[in-house]
Design an enzyme around this catalytic site. Structure first.
Site, PDB file in Angstrom:
ATOM      1  N   GLY A  15      -0.255  -4.817 -12.812  1.00 21.14           N
ATOM      2  CA  GLY A  15       0.612  -3.805 -12.187  1.00 21.14           C
ATOM      3  C   GLY A  15       2.012  -4.374 -11.979  1.00 21.14           C
ATOM      4  O   GLY A  15       2.153  -5.478 -11.479  1.00 21.14           O
ATOM      5  N   ARG A  76      -2.418  -4.187 -19.058  1.00 25.54           N
ATOM      6  CA  ARG A  76      -3.670  -4.902 -18.795  1.00 25.54           C
ATOM      7  C   ARG A  76      -4.396  -4.928 -20.133  1.00 25.54           C
ATOM      8  O   ARG A  76      -4.756  -3.881 -20.660  1.00 25.54           O
ATOM      9  CB  ARG A  76      -4.485  -4.163 -17.733  1.00 25.54           C
ATOM     10  CG  ARG A  76      -3.808  -4.151 -16.372  1.00 25.54           C
ATOM     11  CD  ARG A  76      -4.735  -3.566 -15.299  1.00 25.54           C
ATOM     12  NE  ARG A  76      -4.147  -3.697 -13.983  1.00 25.54           N
ATOM     13  CZ  ARG A  76      -3.414  -2.743 -13.396  1.00 25.54           C
ATOM     14  NH1 ARG A  76      -3.178  -1.600 -14.017  1.00 25.54           N
ATOM     15  NH2 ARG A  76      -2.911  -2.935 -12.192  1.00 25.54           N
ATOM     16  N   ASP A 107      -3.902 -11.643  -9.738  1.00 22.97           N
ATOM     17  CA  ASP A 107      -5.079 -12.488  -9.993  1.00 22.97           C
ATOM     18  C   ASP A 107      -5.680 -12.284 -11.381  1.00 22.97           C
ATOM     19  O   ASP A 107      -6.161 -13.242 -11.994  1.00 22.97           O
ATOM     20  CB  ASP A 107      -6.128 -12.328  -8.873  1.00 22.97           C
ATOM     21  CG  ASP A 107      -6.539 -10.890  -8.660  1.00 22.97           C
ATOM     22  OD1 ASP A 107      -5.934  -9.985  -9.266  1.00 22.97           O
ATOM     23  OD2 ASP A 107      -7.481 -10.665  -7.872  1.00 22.97           O
ATOM     24  N   THR A 130       2.915  -9.014  -7.377  1.00 28.12           N
ATOM     25  CA  THR A 130       2.101  -7.808  -7.158  1.00 28.12           C
ATOM     26  C   THR A 130       2.508  -7.235  -5.810  1.00 28.12           C
ATOM     27  O   THR A 130       2.811  -8.000  -4.886  1.00 28.12           O
ATOM     28  CB  THR A 130       0.578  -8.097  -7.142  1.00 28.12           C
ATOM     29  OG1 THR A 130      -0.098  -6.991  -6.495  1.00 28.12           O
ATOM     30  CG2 THR A 130       0.212  -9.363  -6.393  1.00 28.12           C
ATOM     31  N   ASP A 132       0.573  -5.896  -3.812  1.00 24.88           N
ATOM     32  CA  ASP A 132      -0.569  -5.922  -2.887  1.00 24.88           C
ATOM     33  C   ASP A 132      -0.589  -7.127  -1.937  1.00 24.88           C
ATOM     34  O   ASP A 132      -1.301  -7.104  -0.935  1.00 24.88           O
ATOM     35  CB  ASP A 132      -1.886  -5.899  -3.669  1.00 24.88           C
ATOM     36  CG  ASP A 132      -2.136  -4.543  -4.312  1.00 24.88           C
ATOM     37  OD1 ASP A 132      -1.439  -3.578  -3.936  1.00 24.88           O
ATOM     38  OD2 ASP A 132      -3.011  -4.446  -5.178  1.00 24.88           O
ATOM     39  N   ASP A 134      -2.072  -9.862  -2.265  1.00 25.58           N
ATOM     40  CA  ASP A 134      -3.458 -10.335  -2.093  1.00 25.58           C
ATOM     41  C   ASP A 134      -3.738 -11.619  -2.871  1.00 25.58           C
ATOM     42  O   ASP A 134      -4.798 -11.763  -3.476  1.00 25.58           O
ATOM     43  CB  ASP A 134      -4.431  -9.228  -2.531  1.00 25.58           C
ATOM     44  CG  ASP A 134      -4.207  -8.787  -3.964  1.00 25.58           C
ATOM     45  OD1 ASP A 134      -3.160  -9.148  -4.548  1.00 25.58           O
ATOM     46  OD2 ASP A 134      -5.072  -8.079  -4.503  1.00 25.58           O
ATOM     47  N   ARG A 176      -5.957  -1.759  -3.359  1.00 30.73           N
ATOM     48  CA  ARG A 176      -7.347  -1.525  -3.774  1.00 30.73           C
ATOM     49  C   ARG A 176      -8.304  -2.413  -2.992  1.00 30.73           C
ATOM     50  O   ARG A 176      -9.346  -1.975  -2.539  1.00 30.73           O
ATOM     51  CB  ARG A 176      -7.435  -1.856  -5.266  1.00 30.73           C
ATOM     52  CG  ARG A 176      -8.330  -0.975  -6.036  1.00 30.73           C
ATOM     53  CD  ARG A 176      -8.279  -1.310  -7.494  1.00 30.73           C
ATOM     54  NE  ARG A 176      -7.334  -2.385  -7.814  1.00 30.73           N
ATOM     55  CZ  ARG A 176      -6.832  -2.586  -9.009  1.00 30.73           C
ATOM     56  NH1 ARG A 176      -7.159  -1.767  -9.982  1.00 30.73           N
ATOM     57  NH2 ARG A 176      -6.023  -3.596  -9.255  1.00 30.73           N
TER      58      ARG A 176
HETATM   59  O1  F6P Z   1      -0.298  -3.259  -8.374  1.00 30.30           O
HETATM   60  C1  F6P Z   1      -1.500  -3.237  -7.659  1.00 30.30           C
HETATM   61  C2  F6P Z   1      -1.989  -1.854  -7.551  1.00 30.30           C
HETATM   62  O2  F6P Z   1      -0.898  -1.155  -7.092  1.00 30.30           O
HETATM   63  C3  F6P Z   1      -3.190  -1.533  -6.679  1.00 30.30           C
HETATM   64  O3  F6P Z   1      -2.938  -1.436  -5.304  1.00 30.30           O
HETATM   65  C4  F6P Z   1      -3.662  -0.232  -7.289  1.00 30.30           C
HETATM   66  O4  F6P Z   1      -4.981   0.051  -7.005  1.00 30.30           O
HETATM   67  C5  F6P Z   1      -3.425  -0.469  -8.736  1.00 30.30           C
HETATM   68  O5  F6P Z   1      -2.341  -1.368  -8.820  1.00 30.30           O
HETATM   69  C6  F6P Z   1      -3.216   0.766  -9.559  1.00 30.30           C
HETATM   70  O6  F6P Z   1      -2.657   0.403 -10.765  1.00 30.30           O
HETATM   71  P1  F6P Z   1      -2.686   1.217 -12.128  1.00 30.30           P
HETATM   72  O7  F6P Z   1      -2.438   2.629 -11.821  1.00 30.30           O
HETATM   73  O8  F6P Z   1      -1.604   0.580 -12.938  1.00 30.30           O
HETATM   74  O9  F6P Z   1      -4.041   0.976 -12.705  1.00 30.30           O
END
Ligand code: F6P
Length: 328
Positions: A15, A76, A107, A130, A132, A134, A176
């Site tokens: 992300g 990804r 991660d 990120t 998040d 995390d 998430r």
């Molecule tokens: O970047 C992290 C994050 O924002 C998470 O909090 C979220 O669940 C996820 O990415 C959603 O990403 P995408 O829509 O790109 O799969």
């Protein structure tokens, strides 16, 4: 003795987050400063597999320190999860005479990078990016601060309309697996309740708390819900559940979604990205490998990718107590 690093690759993966461009800029300029070559790979591991790259010099990264997103784009890659995909990527790097990679991401990016380095002996250094927050081994990840500010600004606006109409708003924020965004924006924006993945406060408690708020004379309320919260209900089901149990509440839902990932990076994120990325290049030039850079107590540190992946960055649970006191 490790091979001398002459040519460094950089990519962004997973992300995207505000400040990734500032990180790319810092990688490229640090390479230029130390007279090393730099090559950017597009769309993370996928670009490494497909050999989609661009030679970068100090001028390639002009005017991007202030831009959200990532000029190298992000993805990804499923193919990189296969041995064959990683072998293709390694061959492309060897053909391009890339001696080491800087991986900017979360991660998933570090997990892929660690396997890749072990299989093919190409050193990697991770830079945590990120929204998040995390990641173990750093108190802050690139993009988190900007996302917090984006969310607080949005909730401030929701508060205006909530109070005009005496309404209860459920605001879903990203995260998430981690409640950093929910917890900190919940306090920053003065939410009545904060629901996070790390702590199941239970539906009964939520009802009690809203009931108490009403009795205390509150006419509008905001509940911040992390997308990974543990109530077992999504934010729309939660609002429905509250409407059924506390019918006097006129409840609405706002899902903030991907606006949290965009926008101009805050000064904090730009400085963080710059400091982390200079260090990442210096480590690679110094013959180090398989590390992640991080910032702890305002100092730039590094830990092994293994530690970063096995450790857990815990939320500060005292913030839940603070939130409870302040929502009286
Ligand atoms: O970047 C992290 C994050 O924002 C998470 O909090 C979220 O669940 C996820 O990415 C959603 O990403 P995408 O829509 O790109 O799969």
């Amino acid at each position: 003795m490790s091979k001398k690093v002459r040519r460094i690759g950089v990519m962004t993966s997973g992300g995207d987050s505000p400040g990734m461009n500032a990180a790319i800029r810092a990688v490229v300029r640090t390479c230029a400063y130390y007279h090393s070559e730099c090559v950017g790979y597009y769309r993370g591991f996928q670009g490494m597999i497909q050999g989609e790259s661009v030679n970068m010099n100090a001028r390639s990264v002009r005017n991007i320190v202030n831009q959200g997103g990532t000029i190298l784009q992000s993805a990804r890659s499923k193919e990189f999860m296969t041995k064959e995909g990683r072998a293709k990527a390694a061959q492309n790097l060897r053909d391009a005479e890339v001696d080491g990679m800087i991986l900017i991401g979360g991660d998933g990016t570090f997990r892929g990078g660690q396997v890749f380095s072990q299989e093919h002996g190409i050193p990697v250094i991770g830079v945590p990016g990120t929204i998040d927050n995390d990641i173990f081994g750093t108190h802050y990840t690139i993009g988190y601060d900007t996302a917090l500010n984006t969310v607080v600004e949005a909730i401030d606006k929701i508060r205006d309309t909530a109070s005009s109409h005496n309404r209860l708003f459920f605001v879903e924020v990203m995260g998430r697996d981690a409640g950093f965004i929910a917890l900190n924006t919940g306090i920053g924006a003065g939410a009545e309740e904060i629901l996070i993945p790390e702590e199941d406060l239970g539906l009964e408690r939520l009802l009690d708390s809203l009931e108490r708020s009403r009795r205390a004379g509150k006419t509008s309320s905001i509940v911040v819900v992390s997308e990974g919260d543990k109530t077992g209900k999504n934010v729309f089901e939660l609002a429905e559940y509250v409407k059924q149990n506390l019918p006097y509440y006129d409840a609405r839902v706002t899902v903030l979604g991907h606006i949290q990932r965009g926008g101009r990076p805050s000064c904090f994120d730009r400085v963080l990205a710059s400091r982390l990325s200079v260090k990442a290049v210096e480590l690679l030039l110094d013959g180090k490998k398989d590390l992640m850079v991080g910032m702890k107590n305002n100092e730039i540190k590094s830990c092994s990718l293994d530690q970063a992946l096995k450790g857990k960055h815990n939320i500060n649970k005292d913030l839940l107590r603070i939130s409870e006191i302040l929502s009286t």
